[in-house]
Design a protein around this motif. Structure first.
Motif, short mmCIF file in Angstrom:
data_model
loop_
_atom_site.label_atom_id
_atom_site.label_comp_id
_atom_site.label_asym_id
_atom_site.label_seq_id
_atom_site.Cartn_x
_atom_site.Cartn_y
_atom_site.Cartn_z
N ALA A 113 0.83 -1.20 0.00
CA ALA A 113 0.00 0.00 0.00
C ALA A 113 0.87 1.25 0.00
CB ALA A 113 -0.90 0.00 1.23
N VAL A 114 0.35 2.30 -0.61
CA VAL A 114 1.07 3.58 -0.62
C VAL A 114 1.45 3.99 0.79
CG1 VAL A 114 0.82 6.05 -1.12
CG2 VAL A 114 0.00 4.35 -2.79
N ALA A 120 12.72 5.28 0.11
CA ALA A 120 13.79 4.54 -0.57
C ALA A 120 13.21 3.64 -1.66
CB ALA A 120 14.58 3.71 0.45
N GLN A 121 12.06 2.99 -1.36
CA GLN A 121 11.42 2.14 -2.38
C GLN A 121 10.96 2.99 -3.57
OE1 GLN A 121 8.49 0.35 0.30
NE2 GLN A 121 9.36 -1.66 -0.14
N TRP A 122 10.37 4.14 -3.25
CA TRP A 122 9.90 5.04 -4.32
C TRP A 122 11.08 5.47 -5.21
CZ3 TRP A 122 5.29 7.06 -6.09
CH2 TRP A 122 5.39 8.17 -6.94
N ASP A 123 12.16 5.90 -4.57
CA ASP A 123 13.31 6.37 -5.34
C ASP A 123 13.90 5.25 -6.19
OD1 ASP A 123 12.97 8.87 -4.26
OD2 ASP A 123 14.61 8.69 -2.80
N ALA A 124 13.97 4.06 -5.62
CA ALA A 124 14.58 2.94 -6.35
C ALA A 124 13.78 2.59 -7.60
CB ALA A 124 14.69 1.72 -5.44
N ASN A 129 12.85 2.22 -13.35
CA ASN A 129 11.76 2.10 -14.32
C ASN A 129 11.52 3.35 -15.15
OD1 ASN A 129 11.50 -0.35 -13.07
ND2 ASN A 129 9.39 -0.09 -12.40
N ALA A 130 11.96 4.50 -14.66
CA ALA A 130 11.66 5.75 -15.40
C ALA A 130 12.92 6.58 -15.68
CB ALA A 130 10.64 6.58 -14.62
N ARG A 131 13.76 6.77 -14.64
CA ARG A 131 14.92 7.66 -14.84
C ARG A 131 15.93 7.04 -15.79
NH1 ARG A 131 19.80 9.43 -12.29
NH2 ARG A 131 19.88 11.70 -12.14
N ALA A 132 16.25 5.77 -15.61
CA ALA A 132 17.25 5.13 -16.47
C ALA A 132 16.78 5.08 -17.94
CB ALA A 132 17.58 3.73 -15.95
N ASN A 166 -1.97 -1.73 -4.12
CA ASN A 166 -0.70 -2.30 -3.66
C ASN A 166 0.41 -2.21 -4.70
OD1 ASN A 166 -1.56 -2.93 -1.06
ND2 ASN A 166 -2.49 -4.84 -1.76
N GLN A 167 0.18 -1.45 -5.77
CA GLN A 167 1.23 -1.24 -6.78
C GLN A 167 1.38 0.25 -7.08
OE1 GLN A 167 1.21 -3.87 -10.19
NE2 GLN A 167 0.37 -5.57 -9.05
N GLY A 168 1.24 1.09 -6.04
CA GLY A 168 1.25 2.54 -6.26
C GLY A 168 2.56 3.04 -6.86
N ALA A 169 3.68 2.65 -6.28
CA ALA A 169 4.98 3.13 -6.77
C ALA A 169 5.27 2.56 -8.16
CB ALA A 169 6.08 2.74 -5.79
N TYR A 170 4.96 1.27 -8.34
CA TYR A 170 5.17 0.63 -9.66
C TYR A 170 4.30 1.32 -10.71
CZ TYR A 170 5.52 -3.18 -13.13
OH TYR A 170 5.72 -3.92 -14.27
#
Ligand SMILES: NC(=O)c1ccc[n+]([C@@H]2O[C@H](COP(=O)([O-])OP(=O)(O)OC[C@H]3O[C@@H](n4cnc5c(N)ncnc54)[C@H](OP(=O)(O)O)[C@@H]3O)[C@@H](O)[C@H]2O)c1
Length: 256
Positions: A113-114, A120-124, A129-132, A166-170
């Protein structure tokens, strides 16, 4: 990058094949969907740069491609290390003689959940998935332009257009990748560079096992099916362009 690249080549790789003369980067080639895409591109005659952190898996894949008469270069790469990304592109251009295809496939998941997702999970996840992909696209553009028929394929997800609890960051990371792709497709259109996104539902890989252990493995999409779609996008050069490809399980519900 972690190691010196190791180039494998045959005397005359797939002359006359669909992608003969093309040079590709596939990120996340060490397993799952990326491995299937790399094998497919190599079988179609492209010289393929294999990028991921797992050097041993990349070496084994390079050996497999070589055994099948293809050409591959294993380039251990950590997408969280900024310096690895321009180095990856430059190494490929030097080793393979140019770059005409970039497949931003590597990805990671964060599940929960968000409310319980850490900074750290958000940044990773946003980094991988987006920055690289953003940095690799930017670094690749001059070489794709020079190739005269450059193509970028970004592996998004069904959650690039939907949202699953349950997949907010993804979900946020894949929405970011979709947004980047939409703008980039227009910015490089005049250069003859095509930008596609693929948005699959569950595919039979380690990631799906982690994210959806409830699913019957017999009815999820096979990595080779995604590879077939990538090959179609790379070989179709008519007046029609397919921007986003949405792929769902035959047993899954449509979302339109
Ligand atoms: N499987 C699914 O159900 C599904 C559905 C929709 C979309 N997708 C997307 O499809 C893509 C491929 O997923 P998959 O299912 O094949 O996942 P996977 O089996 O978990 O493989 C992920 C790949 O990404 C690489 N990777 C992860 N973090 C990395 C890092 N920091 N630096 C370099 N490489 C890194 C891994 O290599 P190393 O560990 O060796 O570095 C591995 O090759 C992802 O973008 C994913 O989001 C998957």
């Amino acid at each position: 990058m972690n190691d010196t690249p190791s180039v494998r080549s045959s005397a005359n790789p797939a002359a006359g094949a669909l992608l003969a003369g093309q040079m590709a980067i596939v990120t996340g080639a060490s397993r799952g969907i990326g491995r299937a895409i790399a094998l497919s591109l190599a079988r179609a005659g492209a010289a393929v740069a294999l990028a991921a952190r797992s050097a041993g898996a990349l070496e084994r894949l390079a050996n497999d491609i070589e055994a099948q008469g293809g050409r591959a270069v294993a380039i251990p790469t950590d997408l969280t290390r900024d310096s690895d990304l321009p180095a990856l592109v430059e190494t490929v251009v030097t080793e393979l003689g140019g770059l005409s295809i970039l497949v931003n496939n590597a990805g990671m998941g964060v599940y929960g959940a968000v409310e319980h997702t850490t900074n750290a999970q958000w940044d990773a996840i946003m980094t991988v998935n987006a920055r690289a992909p953003f940095i690799l696209c930017r670094e690749a553009i001059p070489h794709l332009r020079a190739s005269g028929r450059g193509t970028i394929v970004n592996l998004s997800s069904v959650v690039g257009v939907k949202g699953y609890i349950n997949q907010g960051a993804y979900t946020a990371s894949k929405h970011a990748l979709m947004g980047l792709s939409k703008v980039l497709a227009q910015e490089v259109q005049a250069d003859g560079i095509r930008v596609h996104t693929i948005c699959p539902g569950a595919v039979d890989t380690d990631m799906a096992t982690q994210a959806r252990p409830d699913l019957d493995r017999a009815c999820v999409i096979r990595p080779a099916e995604i590879a077939e779609i990538v090959l179609f996008l790379l070989t179709h050069r008519g007046n029609a362009v397919i921007d986003d490809v949405h792929v769902r399980r035959a047993s899954g519900a449509p979302w339109f």
